[in-house]
Design a protein around this motif. Structure first.
Motif, PDB file in Angstrom:
ATOM      1  N   GLY A  89       0.824  -1.207   0.000  1.00 34.79           N
ATOM      2  CA  GLY A  89       0.000   0.000   0.000  1.00 34.79           C
ATOM      3  C   GLY A  89       0.852   1.248   0.000  1.00 34.79           C
ATOM      4  O   GLY A  89       1.892   1.300  -0.663  1.00 34.79           O
ATOM      5  N   LYS A  90       0.434   2.249   0.753  1.00 30.69           N
ATOM      6  CA  LYS A  90       1.145   3.520   0.831  1.00 30.69           C
ATOM      7  C   LYS A  90       1.475   3.848   2.281  1.00 30.69           C
ATOM      8  O   LYS A  90       0.730   3.530   3.188  1.00 30.69           O
ATOM      9  N   VAL A  91       2.623   4.536   2.442  1.00 33.33           N
ATOM     10  CA  VAL A  91       2.988   5.133   3.720  1.00 33.33           C
ATOM     11  C   VAL A  91       3.040   6.632   3.462  1.00 33.33           C
ATOM     12  O   VAL A  91       3.713   7.082   2.531  1.00 33.33           O
ATOM     13  N   ILE A  92       2.315   7.407   4.245  1.00 32.36           N
ATOM     14  CA  ILE A  92       2.261   8.854   4.071  1.00 32.36           C
ATOM     15  C   ILE A  92       2.761   9.514   5.346  1.00 32.36           C
ATOM     16  O   ILE A  92       2.266   9.219   6.435  1.00 32.36           O
ATOM     17  N   LYS A 112       7.299   0.437  10.725  1.00 32.92           N
ATOM     18  CA  LYS A 112       8.743   0.483  10.492  1.00 32.92           C
ATOM     19  C   LYS A 112       9.258   1.916  10.470  1.00 32.92           C
ATOM     20  O   LYS A 112      10.296   2.225  11.056  1.00 32.92           O
ATOM     21  N   ILE A 113       8.528   2.802   9.786  1.00 34.74           N
ATOM     22  CA  ILE A 113       8.926   4.215   9.735  1.00 34.74           C
ATOM     23  C   ILE A 113       8.878   4.820  11.142  1.00 34.74           C
ATOM     24  O   ILE A 113       9.778   5.544  11.553  1.00 34.74           O
ATOM     25  N   ALA A 119      13.884   5.828  16.875  1.00 36.52           N
ATOM     26  CA  ALA A 119      15.270   5.459  17.159  1.00 36.52           C
ATOM     27  C   ALA A 119      16.214   6.642  16.969  1.00 36.52           C
ATOM     28  O   ALA A 119      17.266   6.712  17.603  1.00 36.52           O
ATOM     29  N   GLU A 120      15.840   7.588  16.124  1.00 37.38           N
ATOM     30  CA  GLU A 120      16.716   8.716  15.805  1.00 37.38           C
ATOM     31  C   GLU A 120      16.383   9.989  16.563  1.00 37.38           C
ATOM     32  O   GLU A 120      17.253  10.826  16.783  1.00 37.38           O
ATOM     33  N   PHE A 121      15.116  10.167  16.949  1.00 37.95           N
ATOM     34  CA  PHE A 121      14.676  11.421  17.555  1.00 37.95           C
ATOM     35  C   PHE A 121      13.886  11.151  18.822  1.00 37.95           C
ATOM     36  O   PHE A 121      13.259  10.100  18.960  1.00 37.95           O
ATOM     37  N   LYS A 122      13.903  12.117  19.713  1.00 28.33           N
ATOM     38  CA  LYS A 122      13.066  12.040  20.909  1.00 28.33           C
ATOM     39  C   LYS A 122      11.644  12.365  20.476  1.00 28.33           C
ATOM     40  O   LYS A 122      11.358  13.462  20.011  1.00 28.33           O
ATOM     41  N   THR A 123      10.758  11.389  20.581  1.00 31.73           N
ATOM     42  CA  THR A 123       9.385  11.567  20.099  1.00 31.73           C
ATOM     43  C   THR A 123       8.375  11.129  21.146  1.00 31.73           C
ATOM     44  O   THR A 123       8.710  10.395  22.081  1.00 31.73           O
TER      45      THR A 123
END
Length: 130
Positions: A89-92, A112-113, A119-123
């Protein structure tokens, strides 16, 4: 508009200046750090996307170059929306000020995104949109 060739774009002073401006902006914002690639990770490539900005009268205002991750493309209407077409499908991904909206029909791709971003940013996951 230049071809997709980076080498060709470097031969044109205007496109070279646009590329230099983009790289300088990314470096000034500390977007990345060069580190060794961990053995269990896959490298995500990138490419330059070129755009001509016009004045209201149609003359060229400036040349723009943007570095984007391969596999994603920017929507032509809104440059803060990124779309990845997958086999499922799509990831937006939409970026607005300090927020990110992740949606689409590929649930696994979205996860996954989301994991890569976390893993890269404080979220902080604020849950479903209301």
């Amino acid at each position: 508009m230049p071809s997709t060739s980076y080498q060709e774009a470097l031969q044109h002073p205007g496109w070279k200046a646009a590329i230099d401006e983009e790289m300088k902006a990314l470096n000034n914002k500390h977007i990345w750090s060069l580190v060794p690639l961990p053995t269990n990770k896959k490298l995500v490539g990138c490419k330059l996307v070129y755009n001509i900005k016009h004045n209201p009268n149609g003359t060229i205002a400036r040349l723009k170059a943007r570095l984007v991750a391969k596999g994603f493309y920017r929507c032509s209407v809104d440059h803060s929306i990124f779309v990845e077409n997958t086999t499922r499908g799509k990831v937006i991904l939409a970026v607005y000020v300090d927020g990110i909206i992740l949606t689409g029909s590929d649930f696994e791709g979205n996860q996954k995104i989301k994991e890569r971003i976390c893993a890269e940013f404080k979220t902080k996951d604020l849950g479903l949109l209301k």
